[in-house]
Scaffold this motif. Structure first.
Motif, PDB file in Angstrom:
ATOM      1  N   ILE A   1      -3.041  13.127 -33.031  1.00 28.17           N
ATOM      2  CA  ILE A   1      -2.313  13.851 -31.980  1.00 28.17           C
ATOM      3  C   ILE A   1      -2.883  13.511 -30.600  1.00 28.17           C
ATOM      4  O   ILE A   1      -2.144  13.411 -29.612  1.00 28.17           O
ATOM      5  CB  ILE A   1      -2.385  15.372 -32.243  1.00 28.17           C
ATOM      6  CG1 ILE A   1      -1.592  15.720 -33.499  1.00 28.17           C
ATOM      7  CG2 ILE A   1      -1.867  16.164 -31.050  1.00 28.17           C
ATOM      8  CD1 ILE A   1      -1.707  17.176 -33.915  1.00 28.17           C
ATOM      9  N   ASP A   2      -4.191  13.302 -30.531  1.00 30.43           N
ATOM     10  CA  ASP A   2      -4.827  12.946 -29.257  1.00 30.43           C
ATOM     11  C   ASP A   2      -4.577  11.503 -28.852  1.00 30.43           C
ATOM     12  O   ASP A   2      -5.065  11.069 -27.804  1.00 30.43           O
ATOM     13  CB  ASP A   2      -6.340  13.185 -29.352  1.00 30.43           C
ATOM     14  CG  ASP A   2      -6.680  14.669 -29.434  1.00 30.43           C
ATOM     15  OD1 ASP A   2      -5.841  15.479 -29.013  1.00 30.43           O
ATOM     16  OD2 ASP A   2      -7.780  15.010 -29.936  1.00 30.43           O
TER      17      ASP A   2
ATOM     18  N   GLU B   1      -5.672  14.230 -38.425  1.00 28.36           N
ATOM     19  CA  GLU B   1      -4.428  14.603 -37.766  1.00 28.36           C
ATOM     20  C   GLU B   1      -4.675  14.965 -36.301  1.00 28.36           C
ATOM     21  O   GLU B   1      -3.877  14.604 -35.419  1.00 28.36           O
ATOM     22  CB  GLU B   1      -3.801  15.784 -38.501  1.00 28.36           C
ATOM     23  CG  GLU B   1      -2.406  16.144 -38.014  1.00 28.36           C
ATOM     24  CD  GLU B   1      -1.403  15.040 -38.273  1.00 28.36           C
ATOM     25  OE1 GLU B   1      -0.416  14.959 -37.510  1.00 28.36           O
ATOM     26  OE2 GLU B   1      -1.614  14.249 -39.220  1.00 28.36           O
ATOM     27  N   SER B   2      -5.787  15.638 -36.022  1.00 33.48           N
ATOM     28  CA  SER B   2      -6.112  15.986 -34.632  1.00 33.48           C
ATOM     29  C   SER B   2      -6.353  14.738 -33.800  1.00 33.48           C
ATOM     30  O   SER B   2      -5.907  14.644 -32.648  1.00 33.48           O
ATOM     31  CB  SER B   2      -7.354  16.882 -34.606  1.00 33.48           C
ATOM     32  OG  SER B   2      -7.128  18.089 -35.292  1.00 33.48           O
TER      33      SER B   2
ATOM     34  N   SER C   1      -7.346  17.425 -41.547  1.00 31.78           N
ATOM     35  CA  SER C   1      -7.064  18.034 -40.242  1.00 31.78           C
ATOM     36  C   SER C   1      -7.750  17.290 -39.108  1.00 31.78           C
ATOM     37  O   SER C   1      -7.219  17.193 -37.996  1.00 31.78           O
ATOM     38  CB  SER C   1      -7.526  19.494 -40.250  1.00 31.78           C
ATOM     39  OG  SER C   1      -8.907  19.585 -40.566  1.00 31.78           O
TER      40      SER C   1
END
Length: 299
Positions: free
Chosen positions: A174-175, A170-171, A167
């Motif tokens: 995304i950023d 993935e964060s 996670s």
């Protein structure tokens, strides 16, 4: 604190104190024997405190001080450069293997695992470095063969897979973070324990290695400290066990070869060789502790 807790704590402290003494006393014994007289060692055995203080082992060992200093530099250079490059390459190979979305992931994993089980043999291995890569008598021939260990790759891959939450990656993606930034800014700081562990074992492998010098180095300019001490010990053992050769050297003005130390010289070599490793471990230990606290979440 109740009586039972005090008793338990005293027992635990006593056990660890005893264990620490069992680890420290052999080192003190080695240090003591290196400063002992060879004759007293042969007559009365090893003592924790030297019966007869003598520096003869160190006098013999440092007879050619310039060569020892040069070999020390070679060993330090090989250990530092080899460890840094080895940890970097291991991390670069292990991290993609830990990613489920890597194409041909199983093939790359099988390739590194296969090299851990099977090798080409001594002769092809030697020919690759001497004839193909032309590294004979080069300092790089002491670095490249130990540069990557398949076992360390698998250990680091397992750590990346089990200890780095998907996670978080993935964060970051995304950023807008790229793979290189994710690896350098997130994965590596969270992986200091395994990086320090691999670095420590790589340091030990490089520092203790004498085999590569024996195989690939034929001059005195590039031999490691460990092989220099190993060769010195073999020479003295040969001279002390062959009285005819020792007598010829003594009659030619080479001194009394039969009086050369043997047991004390071995311990002096151990003292000289173990120094940098003893100093290096606290450095890695600090990073063990730091790595365990990076990314910690308070409950």
């Amino acid at each position: 604190m109740n009586k039972g807790t005090k008793t338990s704590r005293a027992i635990i402290n006593g056990i660890f104190t005893l264990y620490s003494l069992l680890c420290i006393i052999p080192l003190l014994l080695v240090f003591s024997i290196s400063f002992s007289d060879e004759t007293s060692i042969v007559a009365n055995g090893y003592k924790l405190i030297p019966e007869v203080f003598s520096l003869k082992a160190y006098d013999v060992l440092f007879k050619d001080f310039s060569q020892i200093l040069y070999s020390y530099g070679i060993s330090i250079f090989v250990t530092v450069v080899g460890t840094i490059l080895g940890v970097m390459l291991t991390a670069f190979y292990a991290y993609p293997l830990s990613r489920q979305d890597l194409p041909y992931r199983n093939g790359f994993a099988f390739f590194i695992f296969f090299t851990m089980l099977f090798g080409g043999g001594l002769v092809p291995w030697y020919l690759v470095y001497v004839n193909l890569l032309d590294l004979k008598n080069s300092v790089w021939v002491l670095i490249i063969p130990l540069l990557m260990s398949p076992f360390f790759v698998l250990v680091m891959r397992t750590f990346f897979s089990s200890s780095i939450p998907a996670s978080i990656l993935e964060s970051a993606r995304i950023d807008g973070a790229g793979e290189l930034k994710i690896f350098s800014k997130i994965v590596l700081p969270l992986s200091l324990p395994v990086l320090a562990t691999v670095a420590l074992f790589s340091t030990l492998n490089y520092w203790n290695d004498w085999y590569l010098s024996m195989i690939f180095i034929s001059d005195n300019k590039t031999i490691s400290l460990q092989y220099l001490m190993y060769r010195t010990l073999l020479d003295i053992q040969f001279l002390t066990s062959n009285s005819n050769v020792a007598s010829q050297i003594s009659s030619a003005g080479g001194g009394n070869i039969l009086d050369l130390p043997n047991k004390t010289l071995q311990m002096a070599m151990a003292v000289v060789g173990v120094g940098p490793i003893v100093l290096a471990y606290p450095f890695f230990q600090r990073y063990f502790i730091k790595g365990l606290t990076v990314g910690a979440v308070k409950g």
